[in-house]
Enzyme design. Structure first.
Site, PDB file in Angstrom:
ATOM      1  N   GLU A 158       0.832  -1.218   0.000  1.00 52.49           N
ATOM      2  CA  GLU A 158       0.000   0.000   0.000  1.00 52.49           C
ATOM      3  C   GLU A 158       0.862   1.262   0.000  1.00 52.49           C
ATOM      4  OE1 GLU A 158      -2.825  -0.298   3.208  1.00 52.49           O
ATOM      5  OE2 GLU A 158      -4.144  -1.537   2.002  1.00 52.49           O
ATOM      6  N   GLU A 314      -6.805  -7.466  -0.658  1.00 50.06           N
ATOM      7  CA  GLU A 314      -7.160  -7.476   0.759  1.00 50.06           C
ATOM      8  C   GLU A 314      -8.605  -7.037   0.921  1.00 50.06           C
ATOM      9  OE1 GLU A 314      -4.835  -5.096   3.424  1.00 50.06           O
ATOM     10  OE2 GLU A 314      -2.942  -5.676   2.515  1.00 50.06           O
TER      11      GLU A 314
HETATM   12  C1  GAL Z   1      -4.239  -2.548   5.097  1.00 53.29           C
HETATM   13  C2  GAL Z   1      -2.871  -3.164   5.253  1.00 53.29           C
HETATM   14  C3  GAL Z   1      -2.893  -4.446   6.046  1.00 53.29           C
HETATM   15  C4  GAL Z   1      -3.798  -4.312   7.230  1.00 53.29           C
HETATM   16  C5  GAL Z   1      -5.167  -3.917   6.784  1.00 53.29           C
HETATM   17  C6  GAL Z   1      -6.159  -3.804   7.904  1.00 53.29           C
HETATM   18  O1  GAL Z   1      -4.114  -1.172   5.012  1.00 53.29           O
HETATM   19  O2  GAL Z   1      -2.267  -3.394   4.005  1.00 53.29           O
HETATM   20  O3  GAL Z   1      -1.578  -4.738   6.442  1.00 53.29           O
HETATM   21  O4  GAL Z   1      -3.274  -3.348   8.088  1.00 53.29           O
HETATM   22  O5  GAL Z   1      -5.104  -2.672   6.151  1.00 53.29           O
HETATM   23  O6  GAL Z   1      -7.433  -3.414   7.475  1.00 53.29           O
END
Ligand code: GAL
Length: 657
Positions: A158, A314
């Protein structure tokens, strides 16, 4: 995932959808790893993203690399038939590194140097960070480039997530170099930035600063150029890592995870450098508009990759931990949103994270395997989704075609939301208002840049595309001339790419296309502190009723007025216009009608744009991909759609349909 890569053989290509999540085995003792692989298999996991935050464990001291544990993890995953999306581990420098080299730490616009103890604490322009990160990436690529489990490289994490921009002296120097490359000489910079105003003229590039905290409004073009520079600085972080990976493993695809509509980074410039686009998206289960915004984000991701399949890298199986209140996803919602991503072109859905943490800042963030263990609603839903996704494997690689494009432009986003404008507007809210109308009609939408190739589209919508270069104006004018239908909302074509006003009635070369001139902006007042009544905007004609947010004085030249303002100083003036130009039509909408339905109906009529279902069904989304019709119920009550009964937060994937 099918990735068009020079050297990839057919047998290297994965023919299943990606399903899995961030896997952080370093948080657990090694006996747990066996259980992880066993349960991943039970859940139908096909890919695990490993090593995202592993730098401190892989390099516990300067130059001392410890890979044995990761060898073990990758071997176990491979033995279990699970592919690996291996991270370069550069997202969080270990404490020893930043304590020895504080210049790595980022500096805010107020001059505060951030500290270690959280994550992603580095300045993208730091030469020291670059040196250490390069060494780590090289070591990882050399060690694992030939590992049989390796599916893809996951660069960093990110980029720009927490540190959007850095204001340190090192970044100031990089900003000056960037400006010199853009403008050539300081006179050109003075001209572009309009520094004749407020005594801001620079004698040399050495005098130019990042837009650090200042007494009042900073120079708008300086702000915009710093936004552009900062987006490019993050691109340089990606490029530096990708260069090493491509040198050592030319056949392994490279990605980095985007964050949807993320204001600090112009993903149009980043996306072409990725072998496939991937995205992180966390819906707020408490937000009734979340599913529409999620759909819009999926469409952006597909568009960023020029229509190629992408990966949802994610999402959370249920609640996150970073909102003030973190609603859980009700049963079914995670499945519906996962299917939505696949329907809109994703070749996989991944989650953060595989096993819910027992310690650390994210212990209350949901995961595929929750604190409660496998005997839990979340794990049962996780396994059921894995099983269902396996039945959709034949969709891998299939593409979607849209006949409608919505323009999305980071320059316009940055410019529109600067201070010192007629009214503080939300670019995303305006885009979403138009997108929602197409979504509810089950009309697929691509996103495009204003200067992108529009030849395949019947309809193009330009919501508040405030910044239009001469080339973009000509692109849109040509689209209409050649028979396209263009719809622009207020605040389109107000400024050029230097943020200089398009004088003489705004819109530049598009004045003729729209057949109008705009004389004045008159955004309505917000409710005052005294609570006195606020005169509302009203319109008559096509889209009769209340309107909000914006009003302006539009003078028609060749255009016809399809709706007019009613009452107040705008009484009788055009609110919606249409003009025929060449073989096409250009619509202009000078306000935000509460109800856009009649406008969008009128725009689509006769354009040949098709919908996945003939009629809107409240809260239901329908999308076709390949030979599947996805029917997604985003409401908490059962509904009937296309002859199928959908449970609350339920979905049907119909073959043929
Ligand atoms: C994203 C990140 C992950 C985790 C996730 C939680 O921003 O890439 O590592 O922190 O959010 O929602």
């Amino acid at each position: 995932m099918l990735v068009a890569l020079g050297g990839a053989d057919e047998e290297d290509v994965m023919d299943r959808l990606w399903y899995g999540g961030d896997y952080n085995p370093e948080q657990w003792p090694s006996p747990v790893w066996d259980e992880d692989v066993r349960l991943m298999q039970r859940a139908g996991v096909t890919v695990a993203t490993v090593g995202v935050f592993s730098w401190a464990k892989l390099e516990p001291a300067d130059g001392r690399f410890e890979f044995d544990w990761l060898d073990d993890v990758l071997d176990r995953l491979h033995a279990g038939g699970i592919r690996v999306d291996l991270a370069t581990a550069t997202a969080s420098p270990p404490p020893w590194l930043v304590l020895a080299h504080p210049d790595v730490l980022p500096v805010t616009e107020d001059g505060v140097r951030l500290s270690v103890g959280s994550r992603q604490h580095y300045n993208p322009s730091s030469a020291t960070y670059r040196r250490y990160a390069d060494r780590l990436v090289r070591a990882i690529a050399e060690r694992y480039g030939e590992h049989p489990a390796l599916e893809a490289w996951h660069v960093n994490n990110e980029l720009g997530c927490h540190v959007h921009r850095d204001y340190s002296d090192e970044s100031a120097a990089a900003f000056r170099r960037w400006l010199e490359a853009r403008y050539g000489g300081v006179e050109a910079l003075n001209e572009a930035w309009g520094t004749a105003f407020w005594s801001q003229a620079y004698g040399s590039f050495d005098e130019v600063m990042p837009p650090r905290a200042a007494p009042t409004f900073r120079n708008p073009t300086q702000l915009l150029d710093f936004d552009r520079f900062s987006s490019d600085a993050w691109l340089e972080v990606y490029r530096a890592e990708a260069r090493i990976l491509r040198e050592l493993t030319p056949d392994v695809p490279v990605t980095t995870n985007f964050m949807g509509f993320f204001k600090p980074i112009d993903y149009w410039s980043h996306a072409p450098e990725l072998d496939f686009v991937s995205d992180d998206h966390y819906v707020d289960p408490a937000d009734p508009a979340a599913a529409v915004f999620a759909a819009m984000t999926r469409d952006l991701m597909r568009s960023l990759g020029s229509g190629r399949p992408w990966i949802l890298m994610e999402q959370s199986t249920s609640a996150v931990n970073w909102r003030p209140r973190n609603a859980a996803k009700p049963p079914g919602m995670h499945r519906v949103l996962s299917l939505q991503a696949v329907a809109r072109g994703a070749d996989g859905v991944m989650q953060f994270q595989w096993r819910q943490s027992a310690a650390g800042a994210e212990k209350f963030h949901s995961a595929m395997l929750p604190h409660a263990g496998e005997d839990s609603r979340i794990f049962r839903e996780t396994a059921a989704l894995g099983e269902e996704l396996a039945t959709l494997a034949d969709l891998v690689g299939t593409r979607l075609t849209a006949k409608v494009a919505v323009l999305f432009d980071w320059d316009s986003w940055w410019a529109l939301e600067q201070p010192a404008t007629p009214a503080q507007l939300s670019y995303l809210a305006i885009v979403l208002r138009w997108y929602r109308e197409l979504w509810r009609r089950h009309v697929l939408v691509d996103f495009s840049r204003p200067d992108g190739d529009l030849s395949g589209y019947a309809v193009v919508i330009a919501p508040a595309t405030q910044v239009l270069s001469a080339g973009a104006q000509e692109n849109l004018a040509g689209f209409v001339r050649n028979g396209g239908h263009l719809v622009a909302s207020y605040q389109t074509g107000v400024l050029d790419e230097r943020l200089h006003v398009l004088l003489g009635g705004y819109l530049g070369a598009l004045r003729e296309t729209f057949g109008i001139r705009i004389e004045e902006f008159t955004p309505p007042a917000e409710p005052s502190m005294s609570g006195g009544p606020v005169p509302a905007l009203a319109i008559e004609g096509l889209a009769a009723g209340r309107a909000s947010e914006w009003g302006e004085i539009v003078r028609t030249d060749t255009a016809e007025a399809l709706a007019t303002f009613s009452g107040g100083m705008l009484d009788g003036l055009p609110a919606i216009t249409r003009n025929r130009a060449g073989d096409g039509t250009a619509w202009y909408v000078a306000t935000a009608p509460d109800d856009l339905r009649t406008v969008v109906d009128a725009v689509l009529e006769g354009t040949g744009v098709e919908a996945a279902l003939p009629h809107p069904v409240d809260g239901v989304e329908a999308v076709r991909r390949g030979d599947r019709l996805f029917l997604l119920n985003h409401t908490d009550r059962p509904v009937e759609a296309a002859g199928h009964r959908l449970d609350a937060h339920g979905a049907a994937v119909v073959t043929g349909g």
